[in-house]
Design a protein around this motif. Structure first.
Motif, PDB file in Angstrom:
ATOM      1  N   ASN A  54       0.846  -1.183   0.000  1.00 39.48           N
ATOM      2  CA  ASN A  54       0.000   0.000   0.000  1.00 39.48           C
ATOM      3  C   ASN A  54       0.891   1.246   0.000  1.00 39.48           C
ATOM      4  OD1 ASN A  54      -1.956   1.884   0.364  1.00 39.48           O
ATOM      5  ND2 ASN A  54      -2.654   1.145   2.360  1.00 39.48           N
ATOM      6  N   VAL A  55       1.357   1.604  -1.186  1.00 41.91           N
ATOM      7  CA  VAL A  55       2.232   2.771  -1.296  1.00 41.91           C
ATOM      8  C   VAL A  55       1.491   3.849  -2.075  1.00 41.91           C
ATOM      9  CG1 VAL A  55       4.460   3.610  -2.151  1.00 41.91           C
ATOM     10  CG2 VAL A  55       4.245   1.256  -1.329  1.00 41.91           C
ATOM     11  N   PRO A  56       0.987   4.864  -1.392  1.00 38.33           N
ATOM     12  CA  PRO A  56       0.167   5.887  -2.048  1.00 38.33           C
ATOM     13  C   PRO A  56       0.804   6.482  -3.305  1.00 38.33           C
ATOM     14  CG  PRO A  56       0.084   6.174   0.312  1.00 38.33           C
ATOM     15  CD  PRO A  56       1.080   5.088   0.061  1.00 38.33           C
ATOM     16  N   SER A  57       2.094   6.772  -3.274  1.00 39.97           N
ATOM     17  CA  SER A  57       2.721   7.377  -4.449  1.00 39.97           C
ATOM     18  C   SER A  57       2.702   6.421  -5.631  1.00 39.97           C
ATOM     19  CB  SER A  57       4.157   7.790  -4.132  1.00 39.97           C
ATOM     20  OG  SER A  57       4.889   6.656  -3.697  1.00 39.97           O
ATOM     21  N   ARG A  58       2.849   5.161  -5.332  1.00 46.09           N
ATOM     22  CA  ARG A  58       2.798   4.136  -6.383  1.00 46.09           C
ATOM     23  C   ARG A  58       1.399   4.073  -6.991  1.00 46.09           C
ATOM     24  NH1 ARG A  58       4.354  -1.927  -4.699  1.00 46.09           N
ATOM     25  NH2 ARG A  58       6.380  -0.916  -4.542  1.00 46.09           N
ATOM     26  N   ILE A  59       0.426   4.076  -6.101  1.00 41.98           N
ATOM     27  CA  ILE A  59      -0.967   3.996  -6.540  1.00 41.98           C
ATOM     28  C   ILE A  59      -1.311   5.200  -7.404  1.00 41.98           C
ATOM     29  CG2 ILE A  59      -3.360   3.951  -5.744  1.00 41.98           C
ATOM     30  CD1 ILE A  59      -2.299   2.487  -3.207  1.00 41.98           C
ATOM     31  N   ASN A  60      -0.932   6.382  -6.918  1.00 40.85           N
ATOM     32  CA  ASN A  60      -1.206   7.606  -7.671  1.00 40.85           C
ATOM     33  C   ASN A  60      -0.587   7.571  -9.053  1.00 40.85           C
ATOM     34  OD1 ASN A  60      -2.466   8.535  -5.429  1.00 40.85           O
ATOM     35  ND2 ASN A  60      -0.887   9.990  -4.839  1.00 40.85           N
ATOM     36  N   ARG A  61       0.664   7.123  -9.078  1.00 42.48           N
ATOM     37  CA  ARG A  61       1.388   7.096 -10.350  1.00 42.48           C
ATOM     38  C   ARG A  61       0.674   6.203 -11.356  1.00 42.48           C
ATOM     39  NH1 ARG A  61       7.047   5.061 -11.553  1.00 42.48           N
ATOM     40  NH2 ARG A  61       6.680   3.700  -9.799  1.00 42.48           N
ATOM     41  N   CYS A  62       0.198   5.068 -10.890  1.00 39.87           N
ATOM     42  CA  CYS A  62      -0.494   4.137 -11.787  1.00 39.87           C
ATOM     43  C   CYS A  62      -1.813   4.711 -12.276  1.00 39.87           C
ATOM     44  CB  CYS A  62      -0.734   2.800 -11.084  1.00 39.87           C
ATOM     45  SG  CYS A  62       0.777   1.872 -10.811  1.00 39.87           S
ATOM     46  N   LEU A  63      -2.545   5.305 -11.359  1.00 39.25           N
ATOM     47  CA  LEU A  63      -3.828   5.876 -11.750  1.00 39.25           C
ATOM     48  C   LEU A  63      -3.632   7.016 -12.738  1.00 39.25           C
ATOM     49  CD1 LEU A  63      -5.656   5.837  -8.291  1.00 39.25           C
ATOM     50  CD2 LEU A  63      -6.026   4.293 -10.206  1.00 39.25           C
ATOM     51  N   GLU A  64      -2.597   7.806 -12.487  1.00 39.33           N
ATOM     52  CA  GLU A  64      -2.329   8.933 -13.385  1.00 39.33           C
ATOM     53  C   GLU A  64      -1.883   8.465 -14.767  1.00 39.33           C
ATOM     54  OE1 GLU A  64       0.362  11.482 -11.302  1.00 39.33           O
ATOM     55  OE2 GLU A  64      -1.169  11.918  -9.792  1.00 39.33           O
ATOM     56  N   GLU A  65      -1.256   7.317 -14.798  1.00 35.24           N
ATOM     57  CA  GLU A  65      -0.804   6.776 -16.083  1.00 35.24           C
ATOM     58  C   GLU A  65      -1.962   6.113 -16.835  1.00 35.24           C
ATOM     59  OE1 GLU A  65       2.312   7.444 -17.067  1.00 35.24           O
ATOM     60  OE2 GLU A  65       1.822   6.553 -19.006  1.00 35.24           O
ATOM     61  N   GLY A  66      -3.092   5.987 -16.189  1.00 32.98           N
ATOM     62  CA  GLY A  66      -4.266   5.468 -16.885  1.00 32.98           C
ATOM     63  C   GLY A  66      -4.831   4.165 -16.372  1.00 32.98           C
TER      64      GLY A  66
END
Lengths: 225, 152
Positions: free
Chosen positions: A113-125
């Motif tokens: 559960n790494v928020p920055s990782r999650i954000n990055r993936c969501l932002e990439e689509g």
């Protein structure tokens, strides 16, 4: 004939380097009546999808229908994040950068559960981010994304005679197993299907509101970590 | 059938104790829910893979910690895998031991890593034993013509 064969069933490509997790996701998806292909790496996934090195968004692929590039029709890719050589994020990027593959919805899974990782993936689509171990309630959230992908393909590969909304939906049966496990320690509340429908392409949209992402953390908030 | 009833009670008591003592968590129940007539061996298959994978990981961990120069990133990679697979089958205590193990990898603490390798190994063999007993009980129930109670 094209996609007629897979009209009534969705085909999901699952990518994970862990054999146990491949078995698990395969079972979860098959339980939901999806056709499943599993591969153990990002490069094998791209191979299966018929990805080509030069297949980028900015090349002029005007006359060729996206369908021609796919060996087999895949309606959704669900991939682990942590994999050797090519991470799930790398795979996501390649798919979204490919003119023939970018419309395929991609879901990321991770044990961390790494928020920055999650954000990055969501932002990439990425459409969704599931924390492992993935459960049936997570898989139930895939339906709207699969429907969207399917509609888009139908729209793009047939001449536009009628508005998309009039196209018959491939699966008219009601969702099979919405919330079939009432007592769940990990709560995914907040109408997940509603929040995921808000997301269109995902490339430009960042996270609109914190509560949209909270369900994806399986009940754990960003702050408490 | 009385024998079925007895076996079922034994099973329920045993699996409840495993939950209570933290050997197994809810993920194991999730695995059981995925098993059905079309996939009657699902849990056994997954658990067997877990056993095999884990033995290999334990060996890899042991040898990586025995190197002249320990590659802690590599060690952490193995522990990460182990954490993932144990989490996927519901082997809670193994998972927790892996989580703690990773802290020592981060600190590049060889002593801590060695100690925790032993702990993870211990926990693994404990849960392996428990799972084998559990699955054996399930088999006995089925062979006696009964059904395996699903604990929620």
């Amino acid at each position: 004939m094209g996609m007629a064969a897979s009209d009534s069933q969705f085909h999901v490509l699952a990518v994970d380097d862990s054999l146990i997790d491949r078995k698990l996701i395969e079972r979860l998806l098959k339980t939901s009546s999806y056709i499943v292909t599993t591969v153990d790496s990002g490069s094998k996934a791209l191979e299966f999808l018929g990805w080509h090195e030069d297949d980028r968004r900015n090349t002029d692929e005007t006359s060729v229908s996206p369908q021609n590039h796919q060996e087999v029709e895949v309606n959704l890719v669900i991939t682990d994040y942590c994999m050797p050589e090519m991470t799930g994020y790398d795979l996501l990027k390649k798919i979204k950068e490919s003119s023939s593959l970018r419309n395929i919805p991609v879901v990321i899974m991770s044990s961390e559960n790494v928020p920055s990782r999650i954000n990055r993936c969501l932002e990439e689509g990425a459409e969704e981010f599931f924390l492992k171990p993935v459960r049936l309630s997570d898989v139930n959230k895939l339906k709207p994304h699969l429907m969207k992908g399917k509609k888009q393909e139908i729209h793009e590969s047939t001449p536009p005679q009628s508005p998309p909304s009039q196209l018959p939906t491939p699966q008219s049966s009601p969702p099979q197993s919405q919330l079939q496990q009432p007592p769940q320690p990990q709560e995914q509340q907040q109408q997940p299907s509603q929040s995921s429908n808000n997301k269109r392409k995902g490339m430009d949209e960042g996270l609109s509101s914190p509560d949209r992402t909270r369900p994806r953390y399986n009940g754990l908030t960003m702050v408490s970590n | 059938m009385e024998i079925v009833g007895q076996l079922q009670k034994q099973y329920v008591d045993f699996i409840n104790s495993l939950f209570r003592e933290g050997y197994l968590d809810d993920q194991y129940v999730q695995l059981q829910k995925l098993q059905d007539d079309s996939n009657p061996e699902f849990v056994v298959e997954v658990v067997s893979i877990f056993f095999e994978d884990s033995e290999k990981l334990l060996n890899d961990l042991a040898s990586s910690l025995q190197q002249q120069v320990v590659d802690f990133k590599k060690v952490d990679g193995y522990v990460h895998q182990f954490k993932g697979s144990s989490s996927s089958v519901g082997a809670q205590r193994v998972k927790n031991a892996c989580v703690a193990f990773r802290n020592f990898c981060d600190e590049k603490n060889l002593d801590g890593c060695s100690r925790f390798l032993n702990l993870v190994k211990q926990e693994f063999y404990l849960v392996k034993n428990k799972l084998e007993t559990l699955l054996r009980l399930e088999q006995q129930i089925l062979q006696a013509g009964g059904t395996v109670p699903l604990i929620e």
